[in-house]
Design a protein around this motif. Sequence first.
Motif, mmCIF file in Angstrom:
data_model
loop_
_atom_site.group_PDB
_atom_site.id
_atom_site.type_symbol
_atom_site.label_atom_id
_atom_site.label_comp_id
_atom_site.label_asym_id
_atom_site.label_seq_id
_atom_site.Cartn_x
_atom_site.Cartn_y
_atom_site.Cartn_z
ATOM 1 N N PRO A 14 0.799 -1.335 0.059
ATOM 2 C CA PRO A 14 0.091 0.147 0.040
ATOM 3 C C PRO A 14 0.772 1.067 0.024
ATOM 4 O O PRO A 14 2.033 1.292 0.495
ATOM 5 C CB PRO A 14 -0.686 -0.120 1.326
ATOM 6 C CG PRO A 14 0.180 -1.020 2.149
ATOM 7 C CD PRO A 14 0.674 -1.905 1.351
ATOM 8 N N GLY A 15 0.236 2.213 -0.591
ATOM 9 C CA GLY A 15 0.891 3.624 -0.351
ATOM 10 C C GLY A 15 1.233 4.109 0.775
ATOM 11 O O GLY A 15 0.525 4.082 1.835
ATOM 12 N N LEU A 16 2.438 4.755 0.848
ATOM 13 C CA LEU A 16 3.062 5.156 2.171
ATOM 14 C C LEU A 16 2.793 6.811 2.193
ATOM 15 O O LEU A 16 3.069 7.428 1.125
ATOM 16 C CB LEU A 16 4.339 5.117 2.549
ATOM 17 C CG LEU A 16 4.554 3.538 2.686
ATOM 18 C CD1 LEU A 16 6.005 3.193 3.095
ATOM 19 C CD2 LEU A 16 3.717 2.803 3.616
ATOM 20 N N GLY A 17 2.644 7.511 3.270
ATOM 21 C CA GLY A 17 2.575 8.938 3.126
ATOM 22 C C GLY A 17 1.411 9.585 2.721
ATOM 23 O O GLY A 17 0.755 8.988 2.281
ATOM 24 N N PRO A 18 1.287 11.113 2.509
ATOM 25 C CA PRO A 18 0.119 11.639 1.911
ATOM 26 C C PRO A 18 0.127 11.272 0.528
ATOM 27 O O PRO A 18 1.007 10.928 0.027
ATOM 28 C CB PRO A 18 0.248 13.209 2.370
ATOM 29 C CG PRO A 18 1.986 13.057 2.576
ATOM 30 C CD PRO A 18 2.410 11.825 3.028
ATOM 31 N N ASP A 19 -0.981 11.890 -0.153
ATOM 32 C CA ASP A 19 -1.041 11.622 -1.616
ATOM 33 C C ASP A 19 -0.165 12.618 -2.288
ATOM 34 O O ASP A 19 0.263 13.579 -1.878
ATOM 35 C CB ASP A 19 -2.419 12.189 -2.050
ATOM 36 C CG ASP A 19 -3.611 11.365 -1.704
ATOM 37 O OD1 ASP A 19 -4.738 11.594 -1.582
ATOM 38 O OD2 ASP A 19 -3.093 10.245 -1.358
ATOM 39 N N GLY A 20 0.757 12.154 -3.358
ATOM 40 C CA GLY A 20 1.748 12.819 -4.019
ATOM 41 C C GLY A 20 1.117 13.038 -5.505
ATOM 42 O O GLY A 20 -0.029 13.026 -5.589
ATOM 43 N N PRO A 21 2.090 13.726 -6.195
ATOM 44 C CA PRO A 21 1.656 14.091 -7.371
ATOM 45 C C PRO A 21 1.090 13.435 -8.487
ATOM 46 O O PRO A 21 0.559 13.694 -9.193
ATOM 47 C CB PRO A 21 3.109 15.265 -8.001
ATOM 48 C CG PRO A 21 3.881 14.348 -7.185
ATOM 49 C CD PRO A 21 3.728 14.130 -5.795
ATOM 50 N N ASP A 22 1.654 12.153 -8.263
ATOM 51 C CA ASP A 22 1.074 11.199 -8.870
ATOM 52 C C ASP A 22 0.254 9.924 -8.474
ATOM 53 O O ASP A 22 -0.005 9.039 -8.986
ATOM 54 C CB ASP A 22 2.306 10.439 -9.893
ATOM 55 C CG ASP A 22 3.005 11.055 -10.664
ATOM 56 O OD1 ASP A 22 2.237 11.881 -11.352
ATOM 57 O OD2 ASP A 22 4.343 10.967 -11.167
ATOM 58 N N PRO A 134 8.412 17.081 -4.901
ATOM 59 C CA PRO A 134 7.174 17.677 -5.475
ATOM 60 C C PRO A 134 7.371 18.328 -6.845
ATOM 61 O O PRO A 134 6.422 18.243 -7.818
ATOM 62 C CB PRO A 134 6.643 18.775 -4.519
ATOM 63 C CG PRO A 134 7.321 18.238 -3.321
ATOM 64 C CD PRO A 134 8.645 17.645 -3.744
ATOM 65 N N GLU A 135 8.481 19.144 -7.078
ATOM 66 C CA GLU A 135 8.853 19.778 -8.327
ATOM 67 C C GLU A 135 9.242 19.023 -9.411
ATOM 68 O O GLU A 135 9.179 19.405 -10.459
ATOM 69 C CB GLU A 135 9.825 20.990 -8.136
ATOM 70 C CG GLU A 135 11.073 20.474 -7.574
ATOM 71 C CD GLU A 135 12.036 21.740 -7.351
ATOM 72 O OE1 GLU A 135 12.937 22.217 -8.125
ATOM 73 O OE2 GLU A 135 11.959 22.176 -6.210
ATOM 74 N N LEU A 136 9.560 17.663 -9.113
ATOM 75 C CA LEU A 136 9.968 16.834 -10.119
ATOM 76 C C LEU A 136 9.015 15.621 -10.399
ATOM 77 O O LEU A 136 9.312 14.696 -11.056
ATOM 78 C CB LEU A 136 11.370 16.072 -9.833
ATOM 79 C CG LEU A 136 12.500 16.746 -9.679
ATOM 80 C CD1 LEU A 136 13.691 16.146 -9.128
ATOM 81 C CD2 LEU A 136 12.634 17.706 -10.693
ATOM 82 N N GLY A 137 7.925 15.680 -9.585
ATOM 83 C CA GLY A 137 6.819 14.627 -9.808
ATOM 84 C C GLY A 137 7.278 13.260 -9.176
ATOM 85 O O GLY A 137 6.944 12.335 -10.056
ATOM 86 N N LEU A 138 8.193 13.283 -8.282
ATOM 87 C CA LEU A 138 8.877 12.167 -7.994
ATOM 88 C C LEU A 138 7.950 11.063 -7.565
ATOM 89 O O LEU A 138 6.646 11.335 -6.486
ATOM 90 C CB LEU A 138 9.791 12.549 -6.560
ATOM 91 C CG LEU A 138 10.746 11.232 -6.148
ATOM 92 C CD1 LEU A 138 11.328 10.545 -7.041
ATOM 93 C CD2 LEU A 138 11.273 11.634 -4.983
#
Length: 306
Positions: A14-22, A134-138
């Motif tokens: 499962p995903g970890l952490g808050p929602d990211g850019p992708d 965040p600025e690299l859509g990592l």
Amino acid sequence: MTTDQLRPDPVPVPGLGPDGPDAADAGPNALPVPVPSRPAVGEGWFFLSEALRTFRLTGAVAPSGADLVNALVVPATSRPDRPISVLEVGAGTGAVTRRLVRVLRPGDRLHVVESNPRFVQRLLADPELVRRGPELGLRVSECRVQDLPEARAAEAAGRPGAGGDDPAGGGGSGCEAPGCGQAGAAAGRYDVIVSGLPFTNFEPVAVQRVLDLYLRLLVPGGELTYFAYLGTSAARLLTSRPRRGAQHRAVVRLLRQFEKEYGLGSRTAWRNVPPARAHLLRTPGGHRARAAGRIPPAGGPDEAAR
């Protein structure tokens, strides 16, 4: 830098952490970079402990040194004047990843794949990745490269690596989604792939599958770097059973043929532990001029001119 990328039947994580850019389209195994961070300490010892714990899956005893890292990131520094999309496979503790986040520009996209969960947690906590993510859509995905959603789609579609019969035609990325002209990842394809997989630890059929997948995931004219440690053939001859030695030689022959067909040049990082040779390759098609021997000599500047 782990052979774990090729192990069968990974367990979805499962995903970890808050929602990211992708987060919306990253797939079930994509892990957005979380907000909390801590400084990376004892990276060499941490890497060695993982290597000793799972030696056949890690494929190295130390993170990549500066010379090797410089060679592997060349395609991301000598680049077209537009945003690019980069895939790193087998990131380990992030020696190459950190260099990539330094040389990539806002608007570029970086997708990091690592199947060792301890390495993934290290990457997610790296302050440099957290800061620039965040600025690299990592994206950070804990899985094998062939189990990425875009990899499964590429294999299912049977797309060629690039060239005249590419369904996109010409030098495009084959993407029709909004914004895909800015970076290949919007179409599930990449301008650059940096591979840390130790191919000579694998069966030839597994190596062939991954190389074919890299070709499918790269846009026409996209570039790939990977490396191999020096002296491994002699070491296998002295320490391995005949079958393992024969497997190693078969993989070396496969790689040499691949480099003959797609290679642009190579560079030896003598100061790496152990010494290693980085290879630069390019898929057919696209509009980037061929430039054999573009990997800079050892001892050159850390970052090539953009």
